[in-house]
Scaffold this motif. Sequence first.
Motif, PDB file in Angstrom:
ATOM      1  N   PHE A  83      75.316  14.071  48.550  1.00  0.00           N
ATOM      2  CA  PHE A  83      75.761  12.687  48.389  1.00  0.00           C
ATOM      3  C   PHE A  83      77.232  12.678  47.964  1.00  0.00           C
ATOM      4  CE2 PHE A  83      71.189  12.543  47.812  1.00  0.00           C
ATOM      5  CZ  PHE A  83      70.812  11.395  48.500  1.00  0.00           C
ATOM      6  N   SER A  84      78.070  12.013  48.753  1.00  0.00           N
ATOM      7  CA  SER A  84      79.499  11.925  48.463  1.00  0.00           C
ATOM      8  C   SER A  84      79.863  10.473  48.179  1.00  0.00           C
ATOM      9  CB  SER A  84      80.326  12.444  49.646  1.00  0.00           C
ATOM     10  OG  SER A  84      79.967  13.784  49.954  1.00  0.00           O
ATOM     11  N   MET A  85      80.457  10.232  47.017  1.00  0.00           N
ATOM     12  CA  MET A  85      80.782   8.864  46.614  1.00  0.00           C
ATOM     13  C   MET A  85      81.879   8.240  47.463  1.00  0.00           C
ATOM     14  SD  MET A  85      80.649   9.172  42.453  1.00  0.00           S
ATOM     15  CE  MET A  85      81.136   7.440  42.262  1.00  0.00           C
ATOM     16  N   TYR A  86      82.792   9.078  47.943  1.00  0.00           N
ATOM     17  CA  TYR A  86      83.928   8.592  48.722  1.00  0.00           C
ATOM     18  C   TYR A  86      84.080   9.430  49.994  1.00  0.00           C
ATOM     19  CZ  TYR A  86      85.063   6.277  44.290  1.00  0.00           C
ATOM     20  OH  TYR A  86      85.009   5.519  43.145  1.00  0.00           O
ATOM     21  N   ALA A  87      85.066   9.072  50.799  1.00  0.00           N
ATOM     22  CA  ALA A  87      85.283   9.731  52.086  1.00  0.00           C
ATOM     23  C   ALA A  87      85.547  11.224  51.938  1.00  0.00           C
ATOM     24  CB  ALA A  87      86.451   9.068  52.814  1.00  0.00           C
ATOM     25  N   LYS A 187      83.260  -1.816  53.284  1.00  0.00           N
ATOM     26  CA  LYS A 187      82.533  -0.615  52.866  1.00  0.00           C
ATOM     27  C   LYS A 187      81.819  -0.029  54.083  1.00  0.00           C
ATOM     28  CE  LYS A 187      81.603  -1.523  47.960  1.00  0.00           C
ATOM     29  NZ  LYS A 187      80.546  -1.552  46.901  1.00  0.00           N
ATOM     30  N   CYS A 188      81.574   1.259  54.026  1.00  0.00           N
ATOM     31  CA  CYS A 188      80.786   1.864  55.098  1.00  0.00           C
ATOM     32  C   CYS A 188      79.938   3.005  54.552  1.00  0.00           C
ATOM     33  CB  CYS A 188      81.664   2.342  56.254  1.00  0.00           C
ATOM     34  SG  CYS A 188      82.679   3.787  55.884  1.00  0.00           S
ATOM     35  N   LEU A 189      78.872   3.270  55.249  1.00  0.00           N
ATOM     36  CA  LEU A 189      77.965   4.352  54.896  1.00  0.00           C
ATOM     37  C   LEU A 189      77.858   5.286  56.099  1.00  0.00           C
ATOM     38  CD1 LEU A 189      75.861   5.661  53.004  1.00  0.00           C
ATOM     39  CD2 LEU A 189      74.146   4.151  54.033  1.00  0.00           C
ATOM     40  N   ARG A 190      78.200   6.544  55.882  1.00  0.00           N
ATOM     41  CA  ARG A 190      78.120   7.545  56.949  1.00  0.00           C
ATOM     42  C   ARG A 190      76.933   8.471  56.678  1.00  0.00           C
ATOM     43  NH1 ARG A 190      84.275   7.985  55.771  1.00  0.00           N
ATOM     44  NH2 ARG A 190      85.043   6.286  57.092  1.00  0.00           N
ATOM     45  N   LEU A 191      76.117   8.625  57.678  1.00  0.00           N
ATOM     46  CA  LEU A 191      74.959   9.509  57.585  1.00  0.00           C
ATOM     47  C   LEU A 191      75.214  10.718  58.483  1.00  0.00           C
ATOM     48  CD1 LEU A 191      72.119   6.825  57.801  1.00  0.00           C
ATOM     49  CD2 LEU A 191      73.143   7.825  55.737  1.00  0.00           C
ATOM     50  N   VAL A 192      75.189  11.894  57.894  1.00  0.00           N
ATOM     51  CA  VAL A 192      75.515  13.122  58.616  1.00  0.00           C
ATOM     52  C   VAL A 192      74.222  13.856  58.965  1.00  0.00           C
ATOM     53  CG1 VAL A 192      76.914  15.210  58.599  1.00  0.00           C
ATOM     54  CG2 VAL A 192      77.611  13.242  57.204  1.00  0.00           C
ATOM     55  N   PHE A 193      74.063  14.144  60.247  1.00  0.00           N
ATOM     56  CA  PHE A 193      72.820  14.745  60.734  1.00  0.00           C
ATOM     57  C   PHE A 193      73.065  16.108  61.380  1.00  0.00           C
ATOM     58  CE2 PHE A 193      72.055  10.148  60.951  1.00  0.00           C
ATOM     59  CZ  PHE A 193      70.804  10.030  60.363  1.00  0.00           C
ATOM     60  N   GLU A 194      72.081  16.986  61.225  1.00  0.00           N
ATOM     61  CA  GLU A 194      72.066  18.254  61.953  1.00  0.00           C
ATOM     62  C   GLU A 194      70.670  18.464  62.515  1.00  0.00           C
ATOM     63  OE1 GLU A 194      73.491  21.736  60.022  1.00  0.00           O
ATOM     64  OE2 GLU A 194      75.427  20.862  59.469  1.00  0.00           O
ATOM     65  N   PRO A 195      70.584  19.028  63.728  1.00  0.00           N
ATOM     66  CA  PRO A 195      69.260  19.249  64.322  1.00  0.00           C
ATOM     67  C   PRO A 195      68.551  20.443  63.698  1.00  0.00           C
ATOM     68  CG  PRO A 195      70.973  20.077  65.776  1.00  0.00           C
ATOM     69  CD  PRO A 195      71.682  19.409  64.630  1.00  0.00           C
ATOM     70  N   VAL A 206      77.509   9.850  52.974  1.00  0.00           N
ATOM     71  CA  VAL A 206      78.901   9.656  52.560  1.00  0.00           C
ATOM     72  C   VAL A 206      79.266   8.178  52.530  1.00  0.00           C
ATOM     73  CG1 VAL A 206      81.299  10.268  53.016  1.00  0.00           C
ATOM     74  CG2 VAL A 206      79.476  11.872  53.642  1.00  0.00           C
ATOM     75  N   ASN A 207      79.696   7.714  51.375  1.00  0.00           N
ATOM     76  CA  ASN A 207      80.183   6.328  51.264  1.00  0.00           C
ATOM     77  C   ASN A 207      81.695   6.326  51.399  1.00  0.00           C
ATOM     78  OD1 ASN A 207      77.488   6.219  49.494  1.00  0.00           O
ATOM     79  ND2 ASN A 207      77.974   4.160  50.210  1.00  0.00           N
ATOM     80  N   ASP A 208      82.206   5.218  51.877  1.00  0.00           N
ATOM     81  CA  ASP A 208      83.663   5.066  51.948  1.00  0.00           C
ATOM     82  C   ASP A 208      84.016   3.606  51.723  1.00  0.00           C
ATOM     83  OD1 ASP A 208      86.312   5.664  52.197  1.00  0.00           O
ATOM     84  OD2 ASP A 208      86.283   5.962  54.382  1.00  0.00           O
ATOM     85  N   GLN A 209      85.190   3.398  51.125  1.00  0.00           N
ATOM     86  CA  GLN A 209      85.697   2.056  50.850  1.00  0.00           C
ATOM     87  C   GLN A 209      87.177   2.176  50.520  1.00  0.00           C
ATOM     88  OE1 GLN A 209      83.044   1.559  47.419  1.00  0.00           O
ATOM     89  NE2 GLN A 209      84.810   1.510  46.063  1.00  0.00           N
ATOM     90  N   TRP A 210      87.837   1.033  50.412  1.00  0.00           N
ATOM     91  CA  TRP A 210      89.237   1.057  50.035  1.00  0.00           C
ATOM     92  C   TRP A 210      89.339   1.457  48.556  1.00  0.00           C
ATOM     93  CZ3 TRP A 210      93.491   0.813  52.958  1.00  0.00           C
ATOM     94  CH2 TRP A 210      94.728   0.711  52.292  1.00  0.00           C
ATOM     95  N   THR A 211      90.164   2.448  48.298  1.00  0.00           N
ATOM     96  CA  THR A 211      90.319   2.926  46.922  1.00  0.00           C
ATOM     97  C   THR A 211      91.699   2.573  46.381  1.00  0.00           C
ATOM     98  OG1 THR A 211      90.983   5.086  47.814  1.00  0.00           O
ATOM     99  CG2 THR A 211      88.678   4.815  47.183  1.00  0.00           C
ATOM    100  N   ILE A 212      91.809   2.633  45.075  1.00  0.00           N
ATOM    101  CA  ILE A 212      93.058   2.245  44.409  1.00  0.00           C
ATOM    102  C   ILE A 212      94.128   3.314  44.605  1.00  0.00           C
ATOM    103  CG2 ILE A 212      94.121   1.756  42.159  1.00  0.00           C
ATOM    104  CD1 ILE A 212      91.367   0.811  41.223  1.00  0.00           C
TER     105      ILE A 212
END
Length: 212
Positions: A83-87, A187-195, A206-212
């Motif tokens: 789990f990653s709080m930011y990009a 805001k966006c939520l990225r889900l990383v997949f591997e087979p 992975v979450n991402d958003q505009w940061t200060i």
Amino acid sequence: MKKAVLLLSFLAVVSCKKNPEKFVNDKADSAKASQTEKVQETSVAIDKETALKAANEAVLQALHDKNYKRFSEFIHPEKGVRFSMYAFVSPEGDKLFSKSDFIKYQPTKTIFTWGLLDGSGDPYQSTITDYLIKWAYSKDFATGQVSINEFQGMGNSLNNLKEIYPKADFTENFVKGSESNPEMDWKCLRLVFEPFQGKYYLVGVVNDQWTI
């Protein structure tokens, strides 16, 4: 030497005259094979995209419904999920759970440190459930714009997802910001997949958003 060359040329012409269809058919078969390969490649790409979209939708639905047992079924059996709080993905600092540990600790009130808050630098601490509700799924990402292996959210923090997960595929669920805040509260939520054994599993959230 010249006689030999002339003889070979003569034999080639004779052979072509005896069986001209063979040469035409060879070219046709080659073209068909090439076309078949292209169709197969397209089919694989479509199947992959369909599978990723289905996995993405199922994970989002599990988070939306707070069905964490269902969510755990998508955790990679061998690699677990990070789990990653930011990009910026930090293999050393981000929280990584195996499937068994997630199932063990999710229902409990055990506090974990997930990373550092942008701006203050304070550690973000919470239970697994609180993190999923208040951070990972802080927006209704199921209603967002979905893309596969493409970034929509472009913030001011370093995005190293492709470097950390070079062999993985990812989905991005992007929720636009409000017009009253120059759309910087996206805001966006990225889900990383591997087979793994014919199925796509989560290795990263992975979450991402505009940061200060």
